[in-house]
Enzyme design. Structure first.
Site, PDB file in Angstrom:
ATOM      1  N   ARG A 107      68.876  52.502  13.621  1.00  0.00           N
ATOM      2  CA  ARG A 107      68.841  52.233  12.064  1.00  0.00           C
ATOM      3  C   ARG A 107      70.154  52.157  11.519  1.00  0.00           C
ATOM      4  O   ARG A 107      70.773  53.543  11.074  1.00  0.00           O
ATOM      5  CB  ARG A 107      67.553  53.118  11.481  1.00  0.00           C
ATOM      6  CG  ARG A 107      67.871  52.340  10.196  1.00  0.00           C
ATOM      7  CD  ARG A 107      66.484  53.056   8.386  1.00  0.00           C
ATOM      8  NE  ARG A 107      64.989  52.091   9.500  1.00  0.00           N
ATOM      9  CZ  ARG A 107      64.445  51.823   8.142  1.00  0.00           C
ATOM     10  NH1 ARG A 107      64.341  52.502   6.871  1.00  0.00           N
ATOM     11  NH2 ARG A 107      63.439  51.542   8.547  1.00  0.00           N
ATOM     12  N   HIS A 134      65.166  43.756   9.900  1.00  0.00           N
ATOM     13  CA  HIS A 134      64.060  44.815  10.592  1.00  0.00           C
ATOM     14  C   HIS A 134      63.023  43.331  11.329  1.00  0.00           C
ATOM     15  O   HIS A 134      61.965  43.305  11.467  1.00  0.00           O
ATOM     16  CB  HIS A 134      63.462  44.785   9.456  1.00  0.00           C
ATOM     17  CG  HIS A 134      62.725  45.950   9.115  1.00  0.00           C
ATOM     18  ND1 HIS A 134      63.373  47.345  10.138  1.00  0.00           N
ATOM     19  CD2 HIS A 134      62.055  46.975   8.403  1.00  0.00           C
ATOM     20  CE1 HIS A 134      62.036  48.299  10.077  1.00  0.00           C
ATOM     21  NE2 HIS A 134      61.869  48.253   8.722  1.00  0.00           N
ATOM     22  N   GLN A 137      59.797  45.793  11.968  1.00  0.00           N
ATOM     23  CA  GLN A 137      59.188  45.986  11.235  1.00  0.00           C
ATOM     24  C   GLN A 137      57.735  44.078  11.187  1.00  0.00           C
ATOM     25  O   GLN A 137      56.780  44.341  10.994  1.00  0.00           O
ATOM     26  CB  GLN A 137      59.640  45.576  10.087  1.00  0.00           C
ATOM     27  CG  GLN A 137      58.969  45.514   8.609  1.00  0.00           C
ATOM     28  CD  GLN A 137      57.389  46.280   8.022  1.00  0.00           C
ATOM     29  OE1 GLN A 137      58.076  47.405   8.346  1.00  0.00           O
ATOM     30  NE2 GLN A 137      56.731  45.557   7.771  1.00  0.00           N
ATOM     31  N   ASP A 230      59.013  42.745  -0.293  1.00  0.00           N
ATOM     32  CA  ASP A 230      59.875  43.242  -0.272  1.00  0.00           C
ATOM     33  C   ASP A 230      60.401  44.087  -1.760  1.00  0.00           C
ATOM     34  O   ASP A 230      60.915  43.645  -2.449  1.00  0.00           O
ATOM     35  CB  ASP A 230      61.040  43.170   0.810  1.00  0.00           C
ATOM     36  CG  ASP A 230      61.180  44.172   1.287  1.00  0.00           C
ATOM     37  OD1 ASP A 230      61.346  46.115   0.657  1.00  0.00           O
ATOM     38  OD2 ASP A 230      62.587  44.349   2.181  1.00  0.00           O
ATOM     39  N   CYS A 270      56.491  45.282   3.423  1.00  0.00           N
ATOM     40  CA  CYS A 270      56.699  46.648   4.517  1.00  0.00           C
ATOM     41  C   CYS A 270      56.656  48.115   4.098  1.00  0.00           C
ATOM     42  O   CYS A 270      57.218  48.784   4.526  1.00  0.00           O
ATOM     43  CB  CYS A 270      58.702  46.183   4.816  1.00  0.00           C
ATOM     44  SG  CYS A 270      59.452  45.736   3.462  1.00  0.00           S
ATOM     45  N   ARG A 298      52.846  49.574  12.692  1.00  0.00           N
ATOM     46  CA  ARG A 298      54.442  50.766  12.747  1.00  0.00           C
ATOM     47  C   ARG A 298      54.780  51.045  14.217  1.00  0.00           C
ATOM     48  O   ARG A 298      55.426  50.856  14.989  1.00  0.00           O
ATOM     49  CB  ARG A 298      55.065  50.984  11.616  1.00  0.00           C
ATOM     50  CG  ARG A 298      55.317  50.149  10.417  1.00  0.00           C
ATOM     51  CD  ARG A 298      56.553  48.744  10.618  1.00  0.00           C
ATOM     52  NE  ARG A 298      57.810  49.268  11.715  1.00  0.00           N
ATOM     53  CZ  ARG A 298      58.468  50.038  10.756  1.00  0.00           C
ATOM     54  NH1 ARG A 298      58.726  49.525   9.563  1.00  0.00           N
ATOM     55  NH2 ARG A 298      59.109  50.582  11.441  1.00  0.00           N
TER      56      ARG A 298
END
Ligand code: CP
Ligand code: NVA
Length: 315
Positions: A107, A134, A137, A230, A270, A298
């Site tokens: 990340r 991402h 996700q 988001d 998310c 997740r």
């Protein structure tokens, strides 16, 4: 038979529809097993490096728990712990980690660094979020949508807000790959890159679906099955809060906007969410909101990715 052994997951653009559906099927299976208390320890004796240049709750925790559930050892390495890109080249860090670990989750900021890690480590690298994408996700998002509707093809998914952030980009790729009709609702300043839209339009065509950009949120959300948002300011964009709040205020997901969607529509985010900005408290807490199922998924998708890339997906 689909075999993802040894592959990296840097972007869903590198995966076919069948491969993505395979990962979703595996995620469903692993979720069911965990609910039944079945732990097959498919990753026994495996070591997984978890590199975090940016903060995280869900990504870090999902990978740590996924590793322990399957018998692997996760090693958390944050920005201050290692020399990645400063005092040591990304290539050299990759070569060292590849000698010790069986997989690397990354990340950070740079998608290029993520690709460099994959190229030089010789082990599967999983993108746990960069400035550009991402993808893991999106696997959890697709899993959550399929759980609710029993299908993906033919549904309409609308991303509302900052239309060119990492989640919006990755969602557009994922949606196009599996045949969801996808719409970005954002001001034109925040529309995604044209090349990416063209690329996704080609994926969508193969699946008889569409990609559309619209600067009118109400029009975009009309008839939506899934409304997704988001944060307006992503990690690494600190200082842009005021500018974005002004620009994106008409794109807040609130009751009025949700009423433009189908009656059966669901709300996804998310997380983490900034209530009162991109989504109201009312929508976030409404019966249409599946955000905590999405967060739980997740874990199951992270586990499926590890199990598949490390070659134990068919056990
Ligand atoms: N959605 C997501 O990636 O959350 P974290 O930033 O907490 O990992
Ligand atoms: N776009 C957000 C996603 C967080 C999971 C960010 O990059 O901060």
């Amino acid at each position: 038979m689909i075999d993802l052994t040894g592959r990296s997951l840097l972007s869903l653009r590198d995966f076919t529809k069948e491969e993505i559906l395979y990962l979703l099927d595996l995620s469903d299976r692993l979720k069911k097993e965990k609910k039944e208390g079945i732990y097959k320890k498919r990753l026994e004796n495996k070591n997984v490096a978890l590199i975090f240049e940016k903060s995280s709750t869900r990504t870090r925790c999902s990978f740590v728990v996924a590793c322990f559930d399957e018998g692997a050892h996760p090693e958390y390495l944050n920005r201050g712990d290692i020399q990645l890109g400063h005092k040591e080249t990304v290539e050299d860090t990759a070569r060292v980690l590849g000698r010790m670990f069986d997989a690397i989750e990354f990340r950070g900021f740079s998608q290029k660094h993520c690709a460099t890690l994959a190229k030089h480590s010789g082990v599967p690298v999983i993108n746990g979020l960069t400035d550009e994408e991402h993808p893991i996700q999106v696997l959890a998002d697709l899993m959550t949508i399929r759980e609710r509707f029993g299908t993906l093809g033919g549904l309409k998914l609308v991303f509302v807000g900052d239309g060119r952030n990492n989640v919006a980009n990755a969602l557009m790729i994922g949606a196009a790959k599996v045949g969801l009709d996808f719409v970005i609702a954002s001001p034109s300043e925040r529309f995604p890159d044209r090349e990416l839209v063209e690329e996704c339009t080609n994926y969508a065509k193969e699946n008889n679906s569409t990609i559309r950009l619209d600067d009118d949120a109400g029009r975009a959300v009309a008839g939506a099955d899934v409304v997704y948002t988001d944060v307006w300011v992503s990690m690494g964009e600190e200082g842009k809060e005021h500018e974005r709040a002004t620009l994106l205020r008409p794109y807040q997901v609130n009751r009025e906007l949700m009423s433009c969607a189908k009656e059966t529509a669901v709300f996804l985010h998310c997380l983490p969410a900034v209530r009162g900005y991109e989504v109201t408290e009312e929508v976030f807490e409404s019966a249409a909101s599946l955000v905590f199922d999405e967060a739980e998924n997740r874990l199951h998708t992270a586990k499926a990715v590890l199990v598949a890339l490390l070659g134990k997906g068919n056990l």
